[in-house]
Design an enzyme around this catalytic site. Structure first.
Site, PDB file in Angstrom:
ATOM      1  N   TYR A  51      18.574  -2.768   2.083  1.00  0.00           N
ATOM      2  CA  TYR A  51      19.320  -1.508   1.935  1.00  0.00           C
ATOM      3  C   TYR A  51      20.708  -1.695   2.530  1.00  0.00           C
ATOM      4  O   TYR A  51      20.862  -2.413   3.527  1.00  0.00           O
ATOM      5  CB  TYR A  51      18.583  -0.369   2.653  1.00  0.00           C
ATOM      6  CG  TYR A  51      19.266   0.963   2.508  1.00  0.00           C
ATOM      7  CD1 TYR A  51      19.348   1.579   1.258  1.00  0.00           C
ATOM      8  CD2 TYR A  51      19.858   1.595   3.599  1.00  0.00           C
ATOM      9  CE1 TYR A  51      19.997   2.799   1.109  1.00  0.00           C
ATOM     10  CE2 TYR A  51      20.498   2.818   3.456  1.00  0.00           C
ATOM     11  CZ  TYR A  51      20.568   3.408   2.202  1.00  0.00           C
ATOM     12  OH  TYR A  51      21.212   4.613   2.048  1.00  0.00           O
ATOM     13  N   SER A  68       0.783  -1.243   0.000  1.00  0.00           N
ATOM     14  CA  SER A  68       0.000   0.000   0.000  1.00  0.00           C
ATOM     15  C   SER A  68       0.814   1.291   0.000  1.00  0.00           C
ATOM     16  O   SER A  68       0.263   2.359  -0.288  1.00  0.00           O
ATOM     17  CB  SER A  68      -0.918  -0.003   1.228  1.00  0.00           C
ATOM     18  OG  SER A  68      -0.163  -0.268   2.385  1.00  0.00           O
ATOM     19  N   TYR A  90      22.474   1.785  10.445  1.00  0.00           N
ATOM     20  CA  TYR A  90      21.802   0.889   9.504  1.00  0.00           C
ATOM     21  C   TYR A  90      22.545  -0.442   9.329  1.00  0.00           C
ATOM     22  O   TYR A  90      22.288  -1.397  10.038  1.00  0.00           O
ATOM     23  CB  TYR A  90      21.536   1.586   8.154  1.00  0.00           C
ATOM     24  CG  TYR A  90      20.366   0.920   7.472  1.00  0.00           C
ATOM     25  CD1 TYR A  90      19.079   1.434   7.567  1.00  0.00           C
ATOM     26  CD2 TYR A  90      20.532  -0.305   6.813  1.00  0.00           C
ATOM     27  CE1 TYR A  90      18.002   0.754   7.015  1.00  0.00           C
ATOM     28  CE2 TYR A  90      19.465  -0.987   6.258  1.00  0.00           C
ATOM     29  CZ  TYR A  90      18.203  -0.446   6.356  1.00  0.00           C
ATOM     30  OH  TYR A  90      17.135  -1.120   5.832  1.00  0.00           O
ATOM     31  N   GLY A 106       5.168   3.045  -0.336  1.00  0.00           N
ATOM     32  CA  GLY A 106       6.594   2.850  -0.581  1.00  0.00           C
ATOM     33  C   GLY A 106       6.906   1.890  -1.719  1.00  0.00           C
ATOM     34  O   GLY A 106       6.274   1.912  -2.782  1.00  0.00           O
ATOM     35  N   GLU A 160      -3.716  -1.279   6.879  1.00  0.00           N
ATOM     36  CA  GLU A 160      -4.092   0.133   6.769  1.00  0.00           C
ATOM     37  C   GLU A 160      -5.396   0.391   7.512  1.00  0.00           C
ATOM     38  O   GLU A 160      -6.106  -0.530   7.896  1.00  0.00           O
ATOM     39  CB  GLU A 160      -4.205   0.532   5.293  1.00  0.00           C
ATOM     40  CG  GLU A 160      -2.912   0.366   4.490  1.00  0.00           C
ATOM     41  CD  GLU A 160      -1.777   1.288   4.945  1.00  0.00           C
ATOM     42  OE1 GLU A 160      -2.028   2.237   5.702  1.00  0.00           O
ATOM     43  OE2 GLU A 160      -0.625   1.030   4.555  1.00  0.00           O
ATOM     44  N   VAL A 195      12.293   8.412   0.344  1.00  0.00           N
ATOM     45  CA  VAL A 195      11.457   8.855   1.465  1.00  0.00           C
ATOM     46  C   VAL A 195      10.222   7.958   1.520  1.00  0.00           C
ATOM     47  O   VAL A 195       9.433   7.937   0.570  1.00  0.00           O
ATOM     48  CB  VAL A 195      11.009  10.316   1.300  1.00  0.00           C
ATOM     49  CG1 VAL A 195      10.250  10.781   2.538  1.00  0.00           C
ATOM     50  CG2 VAL A 195      12.189  11.218   1.039  1.00  0.00           C
TER      51      VAL A 195
HETATM   52  P1  NAI Z   1       6.611   1.516   3.869  1.00  0.00           P
HETATM   53  O1  NAI Z   1       6.459   1.919   5.291  1.00  0.00           O
HETATM   54  O2  NAI Z   1       6.343   2.533   2.826  1.00  0.00           O
HETATM   55  O3  NAI Z   1       5.646   0.260   3.540  1.00  0.00           O
HETATM   56  C1  NAI Z   1       5.399  -0.760   4.447  1.00  0.00           C
HETATM   57  C2  NAI Z   1       4.271  -1.650   3.961  1.00  0.00           C
HETATM   58  O4  NAI Z   1       4.130  -2.734   4.890  1.00  0.00           O
HETATM   59  C3  NAI Z   1       2.901  -0.960   3.879  1.00  0.00           C
HETATM   60  O5  NAI Z   1       2.184  -1.462   2.774  1.00  0.00           O
HETATM   61  C4  NAI Z   1       2.207  -1.422   5.176  1.00  0.00           C
HETATM   62  O6  NAI Z   1       0.788  -1.438   5.120  1.00  0.00           O
HETATM   63  C5  NAI Z   1       2.758  -2.825   5.268  1.00  0.00           C
HETATM   64  N1  NAI Z   1       2.702  -3.392   6.626  1.00  0.00           N
HETATM   65  C6  NAI Z   1       3.334  -2.955   7.747  1.00  0.00           C
HETATM   66  N2  NAI Z   1       3.030  -3.780   8.786  1.00  0.00           N
HETATM   67  C7  NAI Z   1       2.206  -4.739   8.306  1.00  0.00           C
HETATM   68  C8  NAI Z   1       1.566  -5.874   8.854  1.00  0.00           C
HETATM   69  N3  NAI Z   1       1.718  -6.211  10.135  1.00  0.00           N
HETATM   70  N4  NAI Z   1       0.768  -6.623   8.041  1.00  0.00           N
HETATM   71  C9  NAI Z   1       0.572  -6.297   6.742  1.00  0.00           C
HETATM   72  N5  NAI Z   1       1.186  -5.253   6.154  1.00  0.00           N
HETATM   73  C10 NAI Z   1       1.985  -4.485   6.929  1.00  0.00           C
HETATM   74  O7  NAI Z   1       8.072   0.887   3.745  1.00  0.00           O
HETATM   75  P2  NAI Z   1       9.187   0.843   2.608  1.00  0.00           P
HETATM   76  O8  NAI Z   1      10.218   1.847   2.933  1.00  0.00           O
HETATM   77  O9  NAI Z   1       8.585   0.794   1.258  1.00  0.00           O
HETATM   78  O10 NAI Z   1       9.860  -0.569   2.945  1.00  0.00           O
HETATM   79  C11 NAI Z   1       9.576  -1.761   2.238  1.00  0.00           C
HETATM   80  C12 NAI Z   1      10.850  -2.582   2.155  1.00  0.00           C
HETATM   81  O11 NAI Z   1      11.827  -1.862   1.384  1.00  0.00           O
HETATM   82  C13 NAI Z   1      11.497  -2.846   3.524  1.00  0.00           C
HETATM   83  O12 NAI Z   1      12.037  -4.148   3.525  1.00  0.00           O
HETATM   84  C14 NAI Z   1      12.613  -1.815   3.563  1.00  0.00           C
HETATM   85  O13 NAI Z   1      13.677  -2.184   4.416  1.00  0.00           O
HETATM   86  C15 NAI Z   1      13.048  -1.834   2.095  1.00  0.00           C
HETATM   87  N6  NAI Z   1      13.851  -0.682   1.668  1.00  0.00           N
HETATM   88  C16 NAI Z   1      13.448   0.608   1.932  1.00  0.00           C
HETATM   89  C17 NAI Z   1      14.256   1.672   1.574  1.00  0.00           C
HETATM   90  C18 NAI Z   1      13.854   3.080   1.855  1.00  0.00           C
HETATM   91  O14 NAI Z   1      14.703   3.988   1.703  1.00  0.00           O
HETATM   92  N7  NAI Z   1      12.626   3.340   2.228  1.00  0.00           N
HETATM   93  C19 NAI Z   1      15.557   1.452   0.896  1.00  0.00           C
HETATM   94  C20 NAI Z   1      15.818   0.086   0.578  1.00  0.00           C
HETATM   95  C21 NAI Z   1      15.015  -0.943   0.981  1.00  0.00           C
END
Ligand code: NAI
Length: 397
Positions: free
Chosen positions: A224, A50, A234, A52, A75, A274
């Site tokens: 990351y 949903s 990190y 990122g 969500e 972000v």
């Molecule tokens: P985000 O916070 O934008 O997205 C997290 C997602 O997980 C959302 O869809 C949320 O609804 C879902 N979620 C959280 N808890 C949940 C649960 N208990 N049950 C079901 N869904 C749940 O995060 P982001 O940053 O997109 O991270 C996604 C992956 O990408 C992670 O593994 C992160 O470490 C990795 N990543 C992120 C970077 C960044 O700069 N943001 C860089 C490189 C990797």
């Protein structure tokens, strides 16, 4: 309702439905402006769909490959005069895009860590997509309640010794030194429980046992690494240990899927962007503000959607990406480019509250942060009264 951003630290507790819709539409438009992904997977399960990177993966699948998707997320729908969460509105918006083109689109809201939720999702996948040829695991969560009923909380802390380093208060732009005590052994274990590969493996084995994985399936999770300025918090910190566990899990899953289905499991090491998850990490918002200024000037800047398009094009179409040690692809190559990082190091040593706006793209960072919640999006009339109760048509229960 007229909706305004209400920022509390690294979270915004309101979200704007029209703004989120514009943000999703903009990402879909970017994908459509690129060559079509003819060979990309056609039935995709996205866990963490949903916001990122997971949302961007789903947008690439829908808009770039016309794939049927099943998205899982946690969500909040609107309640009285409380807006829904951004991820809710994002999904409503993407569903409308999919519906217009009759692209099958199913979603399930709940705790992806729970065994009961997994069973419900498997049942729903069986009756909707049938089997899946790609599984994307993009969860970023602060806590996990395991099968044994214990709740584990992840922490963003150094290991072994206290860390002191620069960070920025994203509300007022004050640059200051933050000191973070090292994690305890229990905190480290809990972080690996939440953000390591155990739950990913649980999902993949449950899908395999239920015969829901198609031959040649690709399983993907995101990681990351980043540059040295962020390592204490990190790569060398608790989250880094969790990511090392995720990498080990990829190797095990790669072997398992290879043997059973001629499939593969991969980790994509992505660029810093972000997102709601990354905003919560100390040091990272300051690093991102500096990085974005440099990468924008060099015309190398990418957001989630550009990264995910590059990933899909590289894995399934057009320009094959190099796979290291059978399980790792690098999308952080432009971020870690030596010329970029040399400039980051120079600015890092000079940055202060006084020169923050000159030496970094702090304003761009703040704008990107607000856009996560549907604010400051181009073409949206924020003075207009909008309904906040937006329903999904294909929300499975
Ligand atoms: P985000 O916070 O934008 O997205 C997290 C997602 O997980 C959302 O869809 C949320 O609804 C879902 N979620 C959280 N808890 C949940 C649960 N208990 N049950 C079901 N869904 C749940 O995060 P982001 O940053 O997109 O991270 C996604 C992956 O990408 C992670 O593994 C992160 O470490 C990795 N990543 C992120 C970077 C960044 O700069 N943001 C860089 C490189 C990797």
């Amino acid at each position: 309702m007229i909706i305004e951003p209400k920022v509390r630290g690294f979270i915004c507790i309101t979200a704007h439905p029209t703004g989120c819709s514009a943000h999703v539409q903009q990402q879909a438009d970017f994908v459509r402006s690129q060559p079509k992904l003819i060979n990309a997977p056609k039935r995709v399960l996205i866990i963490g769909a949903s916001t990122g990177y997971g949302l961007a993966s789903r947008i690439v699948s829908v808009a770039g490959a016309h794939a049927s998707t099943f998205g899982v997320f946690f969500e909040r729908p609107a309640d009285g005069d409380r807006t829904a969460s951004a991820g809710w509105y994002n999904t409503v918006a993407l569903e409308q895009i999919a519906d217009k083109e009759n692209i099958p689109f199913y979603s399930m809201n709940g705790d992806a860590f729970s065994a009961e939720f997994k069973q419900k999702a498997l049942e729903a996948i069986k009756h909707t997509l049938g089997t899946v040829d790609c599984v994307i695991y993009s969860l970023a969560a602060p806590r996990r309640t395991d099968k044994d009923g214990n709740t584990y909380k992840s922490v963003l802390k150094p290991i072994g010794k206290q860390f002191t380093g620069k960070t920025v208060n994203t509300d007022n732009g004050k640059v200051y030194d933050v000191s973070i005590d090292p994690a305890t052994e229990d905190e480290l274990k809990a972080t690996v429980k939440v953000m390591g590969g155990e739950d990913w493996a649980d999902w993949m084995h449950a899908l395999a046992d239920a015969h829901l994985l198609a031959p040649n399936v690709t399983a993907l999770a995101y990681s990351y690494i980043g540059p040295e300025v962020t390592w204490p918090i990190y790569k060398s910190g608790t989250i880094g240990q969790a990511k090392a566990h995720l990498m080990k899990t990829a190797q095990e899953l790669n072997e398992f899927l290879g043997k059973e289905l001629q499939g593969r499991a991969l980790i994509s090491v992505n660029k810093a962007v972000v997102t709601q998850a990354s905003s919560a990490i100390p040091v990272v918002p300051l690093y991102n503000s500096i990085l974005f200024k440099i990468m924008k000037a060099k015309r190398l800047h990418e957001d989630c959607i550009q990264q995910m398009y590059r990933l899909f094009a590289g894995l399934f179409d057009q320009k094959p990406l190099q796979v290291d040690n059978a399980t790792c692809v690098r999308l952080d190559d432009w971020e870690l480019n030596e010329a970029v990082q040399t400039e980051v190091r120079t600015i890092w040593s000079q940055i202060s509250t006084e020169n923050l706006k000159d030496l970094s793209d702090f304003e761009g960072y703040q704008k990107s942060f607000l856009q996560l919640f549907g604010f400051e999006c181009d073409g949206v009339d924020y003075g207009k009264d909008v309904p906040i109760d937006c329903l999904m048509n294909h929300l499975m229960s």
